[in-house]
Design an enzyme around this catalytic site. Structure first.
Site, mmCIF file in Angstrom:
data_model
loop_
_atom_site.group_PDB
_atom_site.id
_atom_site.type_symbol
_atom_site.label_atom_id
_atom_site.label_comp_id
_atom_site.label_asym_id
_atom_site.label_seq_id
_atom_site.Cartn_x
_atom_site.Cartn_y
_atom_site.Cartn_z
ATOM 1 C CD GLU A 1 -4.970 5.374 4.914
ATOM 2 O OE1 GLU A 1 -4.140 5.027 4.061
ATOM 3 O OE2 GLU A 1 -6.080 4.838 5.046
ATOM 4 C CE LYS B 1 -3.807 -2.057 2.670
ATOM 5 N NZ LYS B 1 -4.515 -2.770 1.642
ATOM 6 N NE ARG C 1 -7.195 -9.526 -5.541
ATOM 7 C CZ ARG C 1 -8.383 -9.249 -5.021
ATOM 8 N NH1 ARG C 1 -9.475 -9.576 -5.672
ATOM 9 N NH2 ARG C 1 -8.501 -8.652 -3.863
ATOM 10 C CG HIS D 1 -11.972 -3.208 8.003
ATOM 11 N ND1 HIS D 1 -12.512 -1.949 8.064
ATOM 12 C CD2 HIS D 1 -11.348 -3.404 9.182
ATOM 13 C CE1 HIS D 1 -12.214 -1.402 9.223
ATOM 14 N NE2 HIS D 1 -11.515 -2.274 9.934
HETATM 15 P P1 ADP Z 1 -7.609 -4.277 2.230
HETATM 16 O O1 ADP Z 1 -6.286 -4.444 1.583
HETATM 17 O O2 ADP Z 1 -7.758 -5.093 3.443
HETATM 18 O O3 ADP Z 1 -8.729 -4.410 1.242
HETATM 19 P P2 ADP Z 1 -8.211 -1.396 2.210
HETATM 20 O O4 ADP Z 1 -7.215 -0.300 2.337
HETATM 21 O O5 ADP Z 1 -8.769 -1.613 0.854
HETATM 22 O O6 ADP Z 1 -7.572 -2.745 2.752
HETATM 23 O O7 ADP Z 1 -9.393 -1.120 3.230
HETATM 24 C C1 ADP Z 1 -10.425 -2.033 3.462
HETATM 25 C C2 ADP Z 1 -11.593 -1.324 4.130
HETATM 26 O O8 ADP Z 1 -11.193 -0.728 5.375
HETATM 27 C C3 ADP Z 1 -12.173 -0.175 3.333
HETATM 28 O O9 ADP Z 1 -13.123 -0.597 2.387
HETATM 29 C C4 ADP Z 1 -12.797 0.684 4.427
HETATM 30 O O10 ADP Z 1 -14.037 0.153 4.844
HETATM 31 C C5 ADP Z 1 -11.818 0.527 5.577
HETATM 32 N N1 ADP Z 1 -10.810 1.620 5.546
HETATM 33 C C6 ADP Z 1 -9.595 1.579 4.970
HETATM 34 N N2 ADP Z 1 -8.925 2.740 5.139
HETATM 35 C C7 ADP Z 1 -9.753 3.559 5.828
HETATM 36 C C8 ADP Z 1 -9.650 4.907 6.334
HETATM 37 N N3 ADP Z 1 -8.551 5.648 6.164
HETATM 38 N N4 ADP Z 1 -10.716 5.401 7.006
HETATM 39 C C9 ADP Z 1 -11.837 4.674 7.223
HETATM 40 N N5 ADP Z 1 -11.982 3.412 6.786
HETATM 41 C C10 ADP Z 1 -10.961 2.844 6.097
HETATM 42 P P1 ADP Z 2 -12.187 -8.286 -3.514
HETATM 43 O O1 ADP Z 2 -10.948 -7.556 -3.097
HETATM 44 O O2 ADP Z 2 -12.051 -9.083 -4.759
HETATM 45 O O3 ADP Z 2 -13.372 -7.445 -3.492
HETATM 46 P P2 ADP Z 2 -11.793 -9.734 -1.078
HETATM 47 O O4 ADP Z 2 -11.234 -8.517 -0.423
HETATM 48 O O5 ADP Z 2 -12.770 -10.557 -0.330
HETATM 49 O O6 ADP Z 2 -12.523 -9.360 -2.425
HETATM 50 O O7 ADP Z 2 -10.570 -10.639 -1.553
HETATM 51 C C1 ADP Z 2 -10.717 -11.676 -2.496
HETATM 52 C C2 ADP Z 2 -10.037 -12.921 -2.040
HETATM 53 O O8 ADP Z 2 -8.657 -12.764 -1.947
HETATM 54 C C3 ADP Z 2 -10.512 -13.391 -0.695
HETATM 55 O O9 ADP Z 2 -10.571 -14.784 -0.742
HETATM 56 C C4 ADP Z 2 -9.420 -12.883 0.236
HETATM 57 O O10 ADP Z 2 -9.307 -13.699 1.359
HETATM 58 C C5 ADP Z 2 -8.198 -12.968 -0.629
HETATM 59 N N1 ADP Z 2 -7.188 -11.940 -0.385
HETATM 60 C C6 ADP Z 2 -7.268 -10.628 -0.674
HETATM 61 N N2 ADP Z 2 -6.116 -9.998 -0.387
HETATM 62 C C7 ADP Z 2 -5.282 -10.929 0.110
HETATM 63 C C8 ADP Z 2 -3.931 -10.916 0.592
HETATM 64 N N3 ADP Z 2 -3.179 -9.808 0.588
HETATM 65 N N4 ADP Z 2 -3.424 -12.076 1.036
HETATM 66 C C9 ADP Z 2 -4.149 -13.193 1.016
HETATM 67 N N5 ADP Z 2 -5.397 -13.272 0.559
HETATM 68 C C10 ADP Z 2 -5.966 -12.165 0.123
#
Ligand code: ADP
Ligand code: ADP
Ligand code: MG
Length: 499
Positions: free
Chosen positions: A202, A118, A294, A237
């Site tokens: 953040e 990130k 992806r 999340h």
């Molecule tokens: P991941 O890699 O687990 O998907 P993300 O950065 O995409 O991590 O964040 C996943 C979720 O966490 C977001 O969809 C949101 O709901 C919450 N989130 C992430 N960053 C923030 C933030 N700065 N403030 C509030 N909610 C957040």
């Molecule tokens: P999407 O990001 O496609 O909306 P998810 O956040 O649920 O949906 O992630 C899709 C799949 O990939 C899930 O099975 C989740 O557990 C897996 N996944 C996502 N990010 C990672 C990661 N950094 N390491 C391992 N598994 C991950």
């Protein structure tokens, strides 16, 4: 340009089937790989050829890139599609595939490397004028220093794992007193989940919505966006309900976010299908969160509203073809909803409830799509994600799409395991959801297991009342006829027996 004649799908379940279906439509032969736990799985039966690559544990099967590449060599495979999860965001694997003379249906190892972290993603995106959530540009290890920064950003803050994904490795800190403890937890969670303890701080955006943009880029420098998906209904999340378009964007903000997403893709020389995730505050300011390099779980909602088969596009791009889709020709057509149907018990803290699918009957009809990997009588293995299916509806308007989803949920018959269907039905009917006035705290604010228990009790009472009314010959009255109709869809077998 290199034509793909045979494609191996390095995945399982619904996404493996979904990819193979498009391959078949394109006249491409398909190869499945599977673990010992998936011998009878649908993706294995569907593929033209299938090879067992190891025991149930994914570390010994679906994550064994070396074995998968060996299968390709033996069977004369041209290309590998990684689906989502497993090896899909593994830069080393993408490189290994390329080095073996095969095509990886996805971006380059360099793009995955940059966006997989990130912080490096934010650094790359900073070259363009992309709005970001205020935060530390580098990983922080020193607790005292991190605390000073958190104070400057202003509480609440979020401590996030740089290598994070799937909602893991994230800690909200409400005030300075909690900081040390939460930081310690975030670091140890990051180490155990991702083998990398790097974290950053953040600003925690209050009342946020999660809105992401689908992009497609080819290997000739053309990049387009296919509008947004809103995934604000989340649990821990993790997304549970997704839709396109979002109920809160204006055409101007949509276009601004789309252009930003294209810039983020350009910042890492991206090709393939990808998703740029943003968090949007209550004033519709948007901030870049991360890019997923992806195909995403919720990609079908984009397919429904644009009419574009994203997997087909991924294959063309991987072959080296130029994008034929033009930004100005893309349009949003109607509204699509997706729910994730998990084998989990929503009345018991969403604990996985794997087992045998004793009854499994899919809903059907106009505007209903089910992407799944199971059939009646199959076992849901405990080794993998307990998602049974994705249920997608498409209709002219948001409300019609919701109505269709409720109808489809009511027709879905699953027994043998607990599922999240009733929970999703609750979301679809909730005023905050139908009005479009919700954020990522929807589940936390409105859902308690009791609401489902109450619903179930209400259903039983209604059925009993309708039965009594029917038996007493009063069913012709308009009120009881309506009740009977609703009882009939909620529990069609019970209603049929009465006839
Ligand atoms: P991941 O890699 O687990 O998907 P993300 O950065 O995409 O991590 O964040 C996943 C979720 O966490 C977001 O969809 C949101 O709901 C919450 N989130 C992430 N960053 C923030 C933030 N700065 N403030 C509030 N909610 C957040
Ligand atoms: P999407 O990001 O496609 O909306 P998810 O956040 O649920 O949906 O992630 C899709 C799949 O990939 C899930 O099975 C989740 O557990 C897996 N996944 C996502 N990010 C990672 C990661 N950094 N390491 C391992 N598994 C991950
Ligand atoms: Mg994310």
């Amino acid at each position: 340009m290199r034509k793909i004649n045979k494609l191996l799908v390095a995945n399982r379940g619904e996404i493996a089937l979904r990819v193979m279906r498009t391959a078949r439509e394109m006249g491409i032969k398909t190869v499945a790989v599977y673990s010992e736990a998936d011998r009878n799985a649908l993706h294995v039966r569907y593929a033209d050829e299938a090879v067992c690559i190891g025991p149930a544990a994914s570390s010994e099967s679906y994550l064994r890139g070396d074995k998968i590449i060996d299968v390709c060599k033996k069977l004369g495979v041209d290309a590998i599609h990684p689906g989502y999860g497993f090896l899909s965001e593994n830069a080393k694997f993408s490189q290994m595939v390329k080095d073996a003379g095969l095509i990886f249906v996805g971006p380059s190892a360099e793009s995955i490397e940059i966006m997989g972290d990130k912080l490096s993603a934010k650094r790359a995106a900073a070259k363009y004028n992309i709005p970001m959530v205020p935060g530390t540009p580098d990983a922080v290890t020193d607790r005292a220093e991190a605390k000073v920064i958190a104070g400057q950003i202003g509480y609440p803050v979020l401590i996030k794992a740089s290598a994070g994904g799937g909602g893991k490795g994230m800690r909200i800190v409400e005030n300075e007193v909690e900081f040390d403890e939460q930081m310690e937890r975030a670091v140890s969670e990051a180490i155990s989940a991702f083998g990398d303890g790097a974290v950053f701080v953040e600003k925690y955006v209050a009342s946020p919505r999660h809105i992401e943009i689908q992009v497609l880029g080819d290997q000739h420098g053309n990049t387009i966006y296919l509008f947004e998906r809103e995934c604000s209904v989340q649990r821990r999340h993790q997304k549970v309900v997704e839709e396109a378009p979002s109920s809160c964007l204006t055409p101007e903000i949509r276009e601004a976010m789309g252009k930003c997403a294209v810039d983020v893709a350009r910042s890492c020389g991206y090709y393939g299908a990808g998703t740029v995730e943003f968090i949007v505050d209550d004033k519709l300011n948007f901030y870049f969160l991360e890019m997923n390099t992806r195909l995403q779980v919720e990609h079908p909602v984009t397919e429904m509203i644009t009419g574009v088969d994203l997997v087909r596009q991924m294959i063309y791009i991987a072959e080296g073809q130029e994008l034929q889709l033009k930004q100005e020709e893309l349009e949003i057509n109607g509204h699509a909803m997706e729910i994730r149907v998990y084998a989990e018990d929503p009345t018991n803290n969403f604990l996985p409830d794997v087992g045998n699918l004793k009854t499994y009957v899919r809903p059907q009809g106009n505007g209903v799509r089910v992407d799944d990997g199971f059939e009646q009588g199959m076992d849901i293995p405990i080794y993998y994600d307990p998602m049974i299916a994705k249920l997608i509806t498409h209709a002219a308007t948001r409300q019609e799409s919701i109505d269709k989803m409720v109808r489809a949920i009511d027709e879905y018959e699953i027994s043998g395991v607990q599922t999240t269907l009733a929970f999703c039905r609750f979301v679809m009917l909730h005023e905050a959801f139908t009005s479009g006035n919700f954020d990522t705290h929807f589940v936390k604010h409105y859902f308690t297991p009791e609401v489902l228990k109450k619903e179930a009790d209400k259903d039983e009472t209604e059925i009993a009342a309708a039965l009594v009314a029917y038996l007493m010959g009063q069913a012709k009255q308009p009120t009881s006829a309506t009740t009977m109709a609703s009882v009939a869809t909620k529990s069609k077998w019970k209603a049929n027996r009465v006839k």
